[in-house]
Motif scaffolding. Structure first.
Motif, PDB file in Angstrom:
ATOM      1  N   MET A 269       0.835  -1.205   0.000  1.00  0.00           N
ATOM      2  CA  MET A 269       0.000   0.000   0.000  1.00  0.00           C
ATOM      3  C   MET A 269       0.866   1.250   0.000  1.00  0.00           C
ATOM      4  O   MET A 269       0.605   2.196  -0.757  1.00  0.00           O
ATOM      5  CB  MET A 269      -0.906  -0.013   1.235  1.00  0.00           C
ATOM      6  N   ARG A 270       1.897   1.272   0.833  1.00  0.00           N
ATOM      7  CA  ARG A 270       2.785   2.433   0.880  1.00  0.00           C
ATOM      8  C   ARG A 270       3.479   2.658  -0.460  1.00  0.00           C
ATOM      9  O   ARG A 270       3.599   3.795  -0.938  1.00  0.00           O
ATOM     10  CB  ARG A 270       3.829   2.245   1.981  1.00  0.00           C
ATOM     11  N   GLU A 271       3.945   1.587  -1.083  1.00  0.00           N
ATOM     12  CA  GLU A 271       4.686   1.729  -2.335  1.00  0.00           C
ATOM     13  C   GLU A 271       3.777   2.203  -3.463  1.00  0.00           C
ATOM     14  O   GLU A 271       4.175   3.036  -4.278  1.00  0.00           O
ATOM     15  CB  GLU A 271       5.344   0.395  -2.697  1.00  0.00           C
ATOM     16  N   ARG A 272       2.552   1.696  -3.505  1.00  0.00           N
ATOM     17  CA  ARG A 272       1.611   2.153  -4.539  1.00  0.00           C
ATOM     18  C   ARG A 272       1.329   3.647  -4.391  1.00  0.00           C
ATOM     19  O   ARG A 272       1.336   4.394  -5.368  1.00  0.00           O
ATOM     20  CB  ARG A 272       0.306   1.368  -4.439  1.00  0.00           C
ATOM     21  N   LEU A 273       1.079   4.076  -3.171  1.00  0.00           N
ATOM     22  CA  LEU A 273       0.764   5.485  -2.940  1.00  0.00           C
ATOM     23  C   LEU A 273       1.972   6.374  -3.178  1.00  0.00           C
ATOM     24  O   LEU A 273       1.844   7.511  -3.642  1.00  0.00           O
ATOM     25  CB  LEU A 273       0.240   5.670  -1.521  1.00  0.00           C
ATOM     26  N   ALA A 274       3.172   5.868  -2.864  1.00  0.00           N
ATOM     27  CA  ALA A 274       4.381   6.674  -3.066  1.00  0.00           C
ATOM     28  C   ALA A 274       4.593   6.994  -4.542  1.00  0.00           C
ATOM     29  O   ALA A 274       5.165   8.038  -4.880  1.00  0.00           O
ATOM     30  CB  ALA A 274       5.600   5.942  -2.501  1.00  0.00           C
ATOM     31  N   LEU A 275       4.130   6.125  -5.433  1.00  0.00           N
ATOM     32  CA  LEU A 275       4.301   6.361  -6.865  1.00  0.00           C
ATOM     33  C   LEU A 275       3.539   7.601  -7.333  1.00  0.00           C
ATOM     34  O   LEU A 275       3.897   8.199  -8.353  1.00  0.00           O
ATOM     35  CB  LEU A 275       3.833   5.137  -7.656  1.00  0.00           C
ATOM     36  N   VAL A 276       2.483   7.996  -6.615  1.00  0.00           N
ATOM     37  CA  VAL A 276       1.714   9.195  -6.985  1.00  0.00           C
ATOM     38  C   VAL A 276       1.883  10.284  -5.933  1.00  0.00           C
ATOM     39  O   VAL A 276       1.067  11.215  -5.851  1.00  0.00           O
ATOM     40  CB  VAL A 276       0.222   8.857  -7.180  1.00  0.00           C
ATOM     41  N   GLY A 277       2.944  10.175  -5.123  1.00  0.00           N
ATOM     42  CA  GLY A 277       3.226  11.187  -4.115  1.00  0.00           C
ATOM     43  C   GLY A 277       2.340  11.120  -2.891  1.00  0.00           C
ATOM     44  O   GLY A 277       2.294  12.069  -2.097  1.00  0.00           O
ATOM     45  N   GLY A 278       1.611  10.008  -2.724  1.00  0.00           N
ATOM     46  CA  GLY A 278       0.703   9.869  -1.595  1.00  0.00           C
ATOM     47  C   GLY A 278       1.375   9.258  -0.383  1.00  0.00           C
ATOM     48  O   GLY A 278       2.534   8.840  -0.417  1.00  0.00           O
ATOM     49  N   ARG A 279       0.620   9.186   0.707  1.00  0.00           N
ATOM     50  CA  ARG A 279       1.141   8.595   1.937  1.00  0.00           C
ATOM     51  C   ARG A 279       0.037   7.831   2.647  1.00  0.00           C
ATOM     52  O   ARG A 279      -1.153   8.089   2.454  1.00  0.00           O
ATOM     53  CB  ARG A 279       1.720   9.673   2.848  1.00  0.00           C
ATOM     54  N   LEU A 280       0.479   6.914   3.490  1.00  0.00           N
ATOM     55  CA  LEU A 280      -0.426   6.055   4.242  1.00  0.00           C
ATOM     56  C   LEU A 280      -0.164   6.234   5.724  1.00  0.00           C
ATOM     57  O   LEU A 280       0.988   6.164   6.171  1.00  0.00           O
ATOM     58  CB  LEU A 280      -0.219   4.591   3.836  1.00  0.00           C
ATOM     59  N   GLU A 281      -1.225   6.475   6.491  1.00  0.00           N
ATOM     60  CA  GLU A 281      -1.115   6.583   7.945  1.00  0.00           C
ATOM     61  C   GLU A 281      -2.030   5.550   8.583  1.00  0.00           C
ATOM     62  O   GLU A 281      -3.194   5.411   8.190  1.00  0.00           O
ATOM     63  CB  GLU A 281      -1.516   7.992   8.422  1.00  0.00           C
ATOM     64  N   ILE A 282      -1.493   4.827   9.571  1.00  0.00           N
ATOM     65  CA  ILE A 282      -2.257   3.786  10.260  1.00  0.00           C
ATOM     66  C   ILE A 282      -2.183   4.044  11.755  1.00  0.00           C
ATOM     67  O   ILE A 282      -1.097   4.198  12.321  1.00  0.00           O
ATOM     68  CB  ILE A 282      -1.712   2.383   9.931  1.00  0.00           C
ATOM     69  N   ASP A 283      -3.345   4.087  12.387  1.00  0.00           N
ATOM     70  CA  ASP A 283      -3.429   4.276  13.832  1.00  0.00           C
ATOM     71  C   ASP A 283      -4.268   3.125  14.389  1.00  0.00           C
ATOM     72  O   ASP A 283      -5.449   2.987  14.047  1.00  0.00           O
ATOM     73  CB  ASP A 283      -4.071   5.626  14.162  1.00  0.00           C
ATOM     74  N   SER A 284      -3.637   2.303  15.240  1.00  0.00           N
ATOM     75  CA  SER A 284      -4.348   1.143  15.767  1.00  0.00           C
ATOM     76  C   SER A 284      -3.845   0.816  17.164  1.00  0.00           C
ATOM     77  O   SER A 284      -2.661   0.992  17.467  1.00  0.00           O
ATOM     78  CB  SER A 284      -4.149  -0.066  14.841  1.00  0.00           C
TER      79      SER A 284
END
Length: 309
Positions: A269-284
């Motif tokens: 998920m992180r790598e896919r989003l990084a390709l379009v300049g996105g980021r992933l945040e997870i709080d659990s």
């Protein structure tokens, strides 16, 4: 004596000039008095000092250039190694996807198709079937055929949902969340803004795949009763959130091991989003559910305009 007093300084000055011409710029030119030859010697020493400074600057510039070349070479090598790693992960992901499809075809579609053929063979071999019995068996065969079609369509949608191409990200998010969570009895609360506005294809695919993985994790691992999905878009960014009230997990024990990250698909998920300049945040937290937040900037991707191929 007079000739010697004139010739000696000239010889000294000549020797000093030859020394400088040979590249020895460290020692100063000898002091030869206050006459014309002495002034010439001092001028020659000034030239020596300036030449030495210029040579030092050239040497320093060459050293800095060599350092920059070495640094850039290391960067290129690191980028090459990183690219190899990404390619290896892409190949691994492709193989895992092929394994998953092959497993589903074997475990579900193939077995149901075999059961359908057996049912049809039984009908063809039967000689004394009554009409009501024949109808019941045909209905059972039809149900098997419907399950096969549903399974094939589900795999097709998992590979590339047509709703994403036809109606955009918002409709794809709505469809996948409803279809995936309904089967496992999880209540869905969906809030989607600006459903009609489509985004560039690379953003929609990256966000959808990350969302798909998040919903799959909820359905398989979270043991949640309800899920809230929010999709919001502004001129600056697209934000997609997934909140569940499930059992959660300990991030501190999850993040050190890359293999365990891959188990939940977080790395992909992180790598896919990084390709379009996105980021992933997870709080659990254990016992307190999980919140997944996906954010992709739109200004860096052409302001979110959907460009035609």
């Amino acid at each position: 004596g007079l000739a010697s007093s004139v010739v000696r300084p000239v010889r000294v000055l000549t020797d000093e000039a030859q020394r400088l011409a040979g590249g020895n710029l460290d020692d100063p030119v000898a002091e030869l008095g206050g006459d014309e030859i002495g002034r010439l010697a001092r001028s020659l020493d000034t030239m020596r000092e300036r030449l030495r400074q210029s040579m030092d600057e050239v040497t320093r510039a060459n050293r800095e250039l060599e350092d920059r070349v070495r640094a850039r070479t290391r960067e290129v090598e690191a980028s090459r190694n990183q690219l190899k790693g990404v390619l290896a992960k892409v190949i691994s992901a492709e193989e895992e996807e092929r394994k998953r499809i092959a497993r589903e075809l074997h475990d579900e579609t193939s077995q149901e198709a075999t059961a359908l053929m057996i049912s049809l063979d039984t009908l063809l071999a039967a000689r004394d079937l009554r009409l009501w019995d024949l109808r019941a068996r045909l209905q059972g065969s039809k149900a098997l055929a419907e399950r096969i079609v549903d399974g094939v369509q589900r795999m097709i949608f998992d590979l590339r949902p047509s709703v994403l191409d036809d109606l955009g990200l918002a409709s794809a998010v709505r469809w996948y969340a409803e279809s995936r969570l309904k089967d496992v009895g999880i209540d869905l609360h969906l809030q989607v803004e600006d459903e009609e506005q489509q985004l560039p294809a690379q953003i929609e695919v990256a966000v959808y795949r990350a969302f798909q993985e998040a919903i799959t994790n909820v359905a398989r691992h979270a043991e949640a009763r309800s899920v809230r999905v929010g999709l919001m878009r502004s001129e600056e960014a697209l934000v997609l959130t997934v909140d569940d009230d499930g059992k959660g997990f300990d991030l501190e024990h999850l993040t050190p091991g890359p293999d365990r990250l891959e188990g939940l698909g977080i790395l992909g998920m992180r790598e896919r989003l990084a390709l379009v300049g996105g980021r992933l945040e997870i709080d659990s937290q254990v016992g307190d559910g999980t919140r997944v937040r996906i954010e992709v900037p739109l200004e860096a991707n052409g302001g979110g305009r959907n460009e035609q191929d």
